[in-house]
Design a protein around this motif. Structure first.
Motif, mmCIF file in Angstrom:
data_model
loop_
_atom_site.group_PDB
_atom_site.id
_atom_site.type_symbol
_atom_site.label_atom_id
_atom_site.label_comp_id
_atom_site.label_asym_id
_atom_site.label_seq_id
_atom_site.Cartn_x
_atom_site.Cartn_y
_atom_site.Cartn_z
ATOM 1 N N ASP A 124 21.977 42.637 21.673
ATOM 2 C CA ASP A 124 22.185 42.225 23.747
ATOM 3 C C ASP A 124 20.938 42.460 24.744
ATOM 4 N N PHE A 125 20.315 43.385 23.652
ATOM 5 C CA PHE A 125 18.308 43.954 24.458
ATOM 6 C C PHE A 125 17.755 43.272 24.406
ATOM 7 N N ALA A 169 15.288 33.616 26.712
ATOM 8 C CA ALA A 169 14.490 35.230 26.483
ATOM 9 C C ALA A 169 15.749 35.677 26.520
ATOM 10 N N SER A 170 15.633 36.730 25.980
ATOM 11 C CA SER A 170 16.420 38.066 26.151
ATOM 12 C C SER A 170 16.363 38.750 26.893
ATOM 13 N N HIS A 171 17.085 40.455 27.754
ATOM 14 C CA HIS A 171 16.416 41.019 28.698
ATOM 15 C C HIS A 171 15.281 41.744 28.474
ATOM 16 N N SER A 172 14.623 42.119 26.665
ATOM 17 C CA SER A 172 13.357 42.005 26.522
ATOM 18 C C SER A 172 11.966 41.375 26.450
ATOM 19 N N VAL A 173 12.317 40.651 27.852
ATOM 20 C CA VAL A 173 11.067 38.847 28.203
ATOM 21 C C VAL A 173 9.919 39.917 28.355
ATOM 22 N N TYR A 174 10.556 40.840 28.819
ATOM 23 C CA TYR A 174 8.501 42.164 29.413
ATOM 24 C C TYR A 174 8.016 42.220 28.165
ATOM 25 N N ILE A 175 8.335 42.160 26.714
ATOM 26 C CA ILE A 175 8.133 42.817 25.417
ATOM 27 C C ILE A 175 7.764 40.862 24.227
ATOM 28 N N SER A 176 8.651 39.822 24.995
ATOM 29 C CA SER A 176 8.688 39.149 23.927
ATOM 30 C C SER A 176 7.883 37.391 24.651
ATOM 31 N N HIS A 177 7.315 37.459 25.808
ATOM 32 C CA HIS A 177 7.010 36.681 26.301
ATOM 33 C C HIS A 177 5.883 37.504 27.855
ATOM 34 N N ALA A 178 5.307 38.493 26.731
ATOM 35 C CA ALA A 178 3.930 39.207 27.733
ATOM 36 C C ALA A 178 3.440 38.460 28.798
ATOM 37 N N LYS A 179 3.091 36.990 27.565
ATOM 38 C CA LYS A 179 2.136 36.556 28.285
ATOM 39 C C LYS A 179 2.464 35.639 29.483
ATOM 40 N N GLU A 180 3.522 35.178 29.345
ATOM 41 C CA GLU A 180 4.155 34.557 30.458
ATOM 42 C C GLU A 180 3.885 35.845 31.780
#
Length: 259
Positions: free
Chosen positions: A162-163, A234-245
């Motif tokens: 979920d996160f 992208a999941s709710h953790s997009v700020y971690i998984s897609h840090a470059k974007e």
């Protein structure tokens, strides 16, 4: 001029050239526009999740501060943001993830704030709260429950799905057991004056978010007339998984908000 004087003059000239070269290099690497970035985490997380974004922004010359909200009430969380704003020199960009978006919506009316960046975040209007909007447009998760003393947790067995579905399983498992509970009163507190009505904003939609309905995120972005981007899958953790974007959107905001 004596030989000793010529040597001294040469040393002085070389030193001045070195200083000038250093200052030129610094000027070339300093980012254009606003340089202060404040990163505001959401519920069930803390500021450490921003490290990938932090590292990119610092490398690109920005002054980055992480706000560690207590998640005990909206009032106290807004105070935590304003405490960090007061430590900056010059205007700042506020960046909020998840519930952190509601916090910057309330705190962002501060005169020191030049722009807002929402990362899969709540952006309520006056009288709205994260909870009231989620009730109107629920997310996919069914794993959030309150403790007897009024704090929300995500069931660790469902946290990854979920996160943090696009993070490595071991990282998601650690986050599940390191989550910061959020007070129900923080999530249900209504916004008084939404900053996005008077400040420019940018919004990143996480296309496969289970915590906040992606359609709710799109509504927030459209209503606020935000510059909107979306990352499919992208999941709710997009700020971690897609840090470059995420960092790229923040840098765009910092450049554009100063114009």
């Amino acid at each position: 001029m004596t030989p000793l004087s010529r040597i001294a003059a040469s040393i002085l000239t070389a030193g001045l050239l070195t200083v000038a070269s250093t200052l030129t290099a610094q000027a070339q690497t300093a980012p254009a526009g606003i340089r202060n970035i404040l990163l505001v985490h959401g519920a069930f997380a803390d500021g450490s999740g921003w490290q990938g974004v932090y590292d990119i922004l610092v490398k690109d010359g920005y002054t980055v501060s992480l706000v560690q909200e207590p998640l005990t009430s909206q009032v106290e969380d807004v105070v935590a943001v304003k405490r960090m704003l007061a430590r900056q020199t010059g205007p700042s960009i506020l960046v909020g993830h998840s519930y952190g978006g509601a916090v910057i919506t309330e705190a962002g009316t501060d005169a020191r704030v030049a722009g807002l960046v929402y990362i899969a975040a709540h952006a309520p209007d006056a009288g709205e709260s994260p909870t009231s909007n989620k009730n109107k447009m629920p997310g996919a998760t069914k794993a959030v429950a309150a403790t007897p003393d009024g704090f929300l947790f995500i069931d660790p067995a469902h946290f990854a799905a979920d996160f943090a579905a696009d993070l490595p399983p071991a990282q998601a498992a650690f986050m599940a057991h390191a989550q910061m509970p959020a007070a129900v009163v923080a999530m249900t507190a209504p916004i008084s004056v939404p900053a996005w009505k008077t400040k420019p904003s940018w919004y990143l939609v996480a296309g496969a978010d289970h915590m906040i309905n992606p359609d709710l995120e799109r509504m927030y972005a459209t209503r606020a007339h935000s510059h909107q981007v979306e990352i499919a899958g992208a999941s709710h953790s997009v700020y971690i998984s897609h840090a470059k974007e995420v960092a790229a959107l923040i840098e765009e905001a910092a450049k554009q908000a100063s114009k």
